[in-house]
Write a protein that holds these residues in place. Structure first.
Motif, PDB file in Angstrom:
ATOM      1  N   THR A 199       0.843  -1.194   0.000  1.00 45.79           N
ATOM      2  CA  THR A 199       0.000   0.000   0.000  1.00 45.79           C
ATOM      3  C   THR A 199       0.877   1.243   0.000  1.00 45.79           C
ATOM      4  O   THR A 199       2.092   1.186   0.202  1.00 45.79           O
ATOM      5  CB  THR A 199      -0.918   0.013   1.236  1.00 45.79           C
ATOM      6  N   ALA A 200       0.210   2.376  -0.185  1.00 46.09           N
ATOM      7  CA  ALA A 200       0.928   3.637  -0.272  1.00 46.09           C
ATOM      8  C   ALA A 200       1.354   4.153   1.095  1.00 46.09           C
ATOM      9  O   ALA A 200       2.080   5.154   1.170  1.00 46.09           O
ATOM     10  CB  ALA A 200       0.058   4.677  -0.968  1.00 46.09           C
ATOM     11  N   VAL A 201       0.925   3.496   2.185  1.00 45.39           N
ATOM     12  CA  VAL A 201       1.274   3.971   3.528  1.00 45.39           C
ATOM     13  C   VAL A 201       2.269   3.034   4.214  1.00 45.39           C
ATOM     14  O   VAL A 201       2.521   3.201   5.414  1.00 45.39           O
ATOM     15  CB  VAL A 201       0.007   4.112   4.403  1.00 45.39           C
ATOM     16  N   TYR A 227       5.844   5.712  11.471  1.00 40.91           N
ATOM     17  CA  TYR A 227       5.306   6.951  12.038  1.00 40.91           C
ATOM     18  C   TYR A 227       3.935   6.709  12.681  1.00 40.91           C
ATOM     19  O   TYR A 227       3.642   7.227  13.769  1.00 40.91           O
ATOM     20  CB  TYR A 227       5.189   8.019  10.950  1.00 40.91           C
ATOM     21  N   LEU A 228       3.097   5.887  12.006  1.00 45.03           N
ATOM     22  CA  LEU A 228       1.793   5.569  12.568  1.00 45.03           C
ATOM     23  C   LEU A 228       1.932   4.792  13.871  1.00 45.03           C
ATOM     24  O   LEU A 228       1.178   5.022  14.829  1.00 45.03           O
ATOM     25  CB  LEU A 228       0.961   4.775  11.556  1.00 45.03           C
ATOM     26  N   ASP A 229       2.906   3.863  13.913  1.00 44.42           N
ATOM     27  CA  ASP A 229       3.121   3.112  15.150  1.00 44.42           C
ATOM     28  C   ASP A 229       3.583   4.027  16.279  1.00 44.42           C
ATOM     29  O   ASP A 229       3.175   3.869  17.435  1.00 44.42           O
ATOM     30  CB  ASP A 229       4.153   2.009  14.914  1.00 44.42           C
ATOM     31  N   LYS A 230       4.428   4.996  15.949  1.00 44.24           N
ATOM     32  CA  LYS A 230       4.905   5.931  16.960  1.00 44.24           C
ATOM     33  C   LYS A 230       3.765   6.770  17.516  1.00 44.24           C
ATOM     34  O   LYS A 230       3.647   6.955  18.738  1.00 44.24           O
ATOM     35  CB  LYS A 230       5.981   6.828  16.350  1.00 44.24           C
ATOM     36  N   ARG A 231       2.908   7.256  16.622  1.00 40.10           N
ATOM     37  CA  ARG A 231       1.779   8.058  17.083  1.00 40.10           C
ATOM     38  C   ARG A 231       0.796   7.217  17.897  1.00 40.10           C
ATOM     39  O   ARG A 231       0.177   7.698  18.840  1.00 40.10           O
ATOM     40  CB  ARG A 231       1.054   8.683  15.888  1.00 40.10           C
ATOM     41  N   TRP A 232       0.664   5.934  17.546  1.00 40.28           N
ATOM     42  CA  TRP A 232      -0.207   5.040  18.310  1.00 40.28           C
ATOM     43  C   TRP A 232       0.329   4.849  19.725  1.00 40.28           C
ATOM     44  O   TRP A 232      -0.435   4.854  20.691  1.00 40.28           O
ATOM     45  CB  TRP A 232      -0.326   3.711  17.574  1.00 40.28           C
ATOM     46  N   ASP A 233       1.642   4.673  19.842  1.00 41.41           N
ATOM     47  CA  ASP A 233       2.244   4.501  21.160  1.00 41.41           C
ATOM     48  C   ASP A 233       2.131   5.772  22.004  1.00 41.41           C
ATOM     49  O   ASP A 233       2.099   5.701  23.239  1.00 41.41           O
ATOM     50  CB  ASP A 233       3.719   4.104  21.025  1.00 41.41           C
ATOM     51  N   GLU A 265      -4.187  13.005   8.301  1.00 41.38           N
ATOM     52  CA  GLU A 265      -3.893  14.400   7.958  1.00 41.38           C
ATOM     53  C   GLU A 265      -2.446  14.757   8.277  1.00 41.38           C
ATOM     54  O   GLU A 265      -1.879  15.657   7.648  1.00 41.38           O
ATOM     55  CB  GLU A 265      -4.835  15.328   8.739  1.00 41.38           C
ATOM     56  N   GLU A 266      -1.829  14.049   9.248  1.00 37.81           N
ATOM     57  CA  GLU A 266      -0.442  14.341   9.590  1.00 37.81           C
ATOM     58  C   GLU A 266       0.539  13.780   8.565  1.00 37.81           C
ATOM     59  O   GLU A 266       1.610  14.365   8.342  1.00 37.81           O
ATOM     60  CB  GLU A 266      -0.126  13.778  10.980  1.00 37.81           C
ATOM     61  N   ILE A 267       0.223  12.628   7.931  1.00 35.75           N
ATOM     62  CA  ILE A 267       1.174  12.027   6.975  1.00 35.75           C
ATOM     63  C   ILE A 267       0.981  12.545   5.559  1.00 35.75           C
ATOM     64  O   ILE A 267       1.849  12.324   4.707  1.00 35.75           O
ATOM     65  CB  ILE A 267       1.066  10.487   6.992  1.00 35.75           C
ATOM     66  N   ILE A 268      -0.123  13.241   5.298  1.00 32.43           N
ATOM     67  CA  ILE A 268      -0.310  13.803   3.946  1.00 32.43           C
ATOM     68  C   ILE A 268       0.756  14.856   3.640  1.00 32.43           C
ATOM     69  O   ILE A 268       1.380  14.838   2.561  1.00 32.43           O
ATOM     70  CB  ILE A 268      -1.729  14.376   3.803  1.00 32.43           C
ATOM     71  N   PRO A 269       1.075  15.806   4.549  1.00 32.81           N
ATOM     72  CA  PRO A 269       2.156  16.757   4.250  1.00 32.81           C
ATOM     73  C   PRO A 269       3.524  16.097   4.135  1.00 32.81           C
ATOM     74  O   PRO A 269       4.439  16.687   3.545  1.00 32.81           O
ATOM     75  CB  PRO A 269       2.118  17.739   5.429  1.00 32.81           C
ATOM     76  N   LEU A 270       3.677  14.889   4.668  1.00 31.08           N
ATOM     77  CA  LEU A 270       4.966  14.195   4.562  1.00 31.08           C
ATOM     78  C   LEU A 270       5.178  13.525   3.215  1.00 31.08           C
ATOM     79  O   LEU A 270       6.237  12.940   2.977  1.00 31.08           O
ATOM     80  CB  LEU A 270       5.081  13.146   5.678  1.00 31.08           C
TER      81      LEU A 270
END
Length: 448
Positions: free
Chosen positions: A294-296, A302-308, A319-324
């Protein structure tokens, strides 16, 4: 002849037969055509019971009220209804209560949040004195003005009570009772604990590593031949084989795909996939959806970090990973976050809520359990402010419960006197405070 009921004698019913005189008025205009003589202290007008029986039933009603009073009266040989007992109680004259010297003022609710009244209690005898229909300052002032012998008013911290006492009994000393002092202290302590909510994140020792090992053991593999794919389960395979055979048999019989979907309650997409597959095994070769690229994928760390960190909102992290530079859709991120929600999570010690920590601080240390002692000790070790709060609360609680007011320091008494002056005169300046403190008029109030 009259036959009034009387108090039983020796467990037996007493029957009275009274011969009294009936007088008639010969004047046709007189509204009282006839009346019967009464025996003073024994009978009353239109009374079916003697005075001593009415007094006995009224005493039972005052002690036990309606239903319980009826049960006791039946045992004593005086069978009446609960309505009669309550009627006799209501007929009693109001007791002559002397004007209290120390009165307590507080509110009560007949309908919580909507209708409130005021209750006044004699603090020395601990008995209610009067009930006011509202909690307005004018009602309190009027009642206090009608009882000029009041010297001390014990009230809560409500401003309308303070205003009513100042207007109705300016000579009385206003004090706060211990319950309201402790209640106000508890509210202030809970607000202080809530402001240090971040300090309450305490983990039990060794719980993180053990929980992570359990999570890793239950985490399904999502790549290669070891993937726990539902496509390879026997139950699902048997259903696919049966559906494939049924669809192809109906196609050979001349049914259209739309008709097959309508009869088998399948969607057009399901019928198409079954009809296009030459063999049932061709349907099992479909790659498991979580193994697809997938594209993510490159943003999963990064998603795992934000989950933790505690962010579990899929829309927010998308919305946070779109600017990245991520080009994936919200649905892919939402599916990944949903999978993390359903997977086993590390079992960590839940941080205590502020109300629980407040209860630990306000409770006597000997009443806390061993677990509560340990958790409170960890909280205080992580937050010096809460430790200082505990150091202030517990000595004050000891002074309050043991009535050790002499332990207050001199400057604390001075502050109490200044607060009394400000409540009496909100616009007082420094010179006025200095003058009142030295004139002695407010010094006694501050001590109280």
């Amino acid at each position: 002849m009259r036959f009034p009921a009387d108090v039983p004698s020796g467990g037996r019913r007493v029957v009275l037969r009274l011969r009294v005189r009936r007088f008639r008025c010969l004047d046709r205009v007189c509204p009282r055509r006839t009346f019967v003589e009464q025996i003073p202290g024994f009978t009353r007008k239109h009374g079916q019971r003697t005075e001593r029986l009415c007094a006995t039933l009224a005493s039972v009603g005052l002690a036990l009220a309606g239903r319980a009073g009826v049960r006791l009266s039946a045992i004593l040989g005086m069978s009446v209804s609960r309505s009669t007992v309550l009627r006799l109680v209501n007929a009693l004259p109001e007791p002559d209560i002397p004007s209290p010297r120390v009165v307590g003022v507080d509110e009560y609710a007949t309908r919580r949040g909507h209708v409130y009244g005021t209750v006044l209690v004699d603090v020395e005898t601990r008995r209610p004195v009067d009930l006011l229909p509202d909690r307005e300052a004018s009602s309190v002032a009027g009642w206090l003005a009608a009882h000029p012998g009041i010297e001390v008013v014990c009230r809560d911290r409500a401003p309308f009570f303070a205003e009513g006492v100042r207007a109705g009994a300016p000579q009385a000393i206003q004090v706060a009772d211990r319950w309201h002092l402790w209640n106000n202290l508890g509210d202030a302590a809970e607000r202080a604990v809530a402001r240090h909510r971040q300090c309450l994140r305490v983990l039990l020792p060794g719980s993180v590593g053990k929980a992570q090992a359990m999570a890793d053991a239950h985490e399904p593999a999502l790549s290669g031949e070891t993937a726990a794919s539902p496509w390879k389960s026997d139950r699902f395979a048997n259903r696919i084989w049966a559906s494939h055979a049924t669809v192809h048999a109906m196609l050979e019989a001349g049914h259209s795909r739309r008709s097959i979907g309508r009869q088998l309650h399948m969607t057009h997409r399901t019928v198409k996939s079954l009809a296009d597959a030459a063999r049932p095994e061709d349907l099992f070769t479909v790659q498991y959806r979580f193994n697809r690229a997938t594209a993510v994928d490159e943003y999963k760390p990064y998603l795992d970090k934000r989950w933790d960190e505690g962010c579990t909102n899929a829309w927010k992290v998308w919305e946070e990973i779109i600017p990245l530079g991520c080009t994936g859709s919200y649905g892919i991120v939402s599916a990944y976050i949903r999978k993390k929600r359903t997977s086993p999570r590390p079992v960590t010690a839940q941080p205590p809520i502020p109300r629980a920590v407040t209860r630990w601080i306000l409770s006597r240390p000997e009443t806390l359990t061993d677990t509560e002692h340990i958790r409170l000790k960890e909280v205080l070790a992580n937050c010096p402010e809460l430790e200082a709060l505990t150091g202030h609360v517990r000595p004050f609680a000891e002074m309050l419960t043991e009535r050790q007011g002499h332990r207050l320091r001199r400057h604390d008494l001075l502050l109490c006197r200044v607060r009394v002056i400000f409540r009496a005169e909100p616009s007082a300046n420094a010179y006025r405070i200095f003058h009142v403190l030295h004139c002695g008029r407010t010094q006694q109030q501050g001590d109280k």
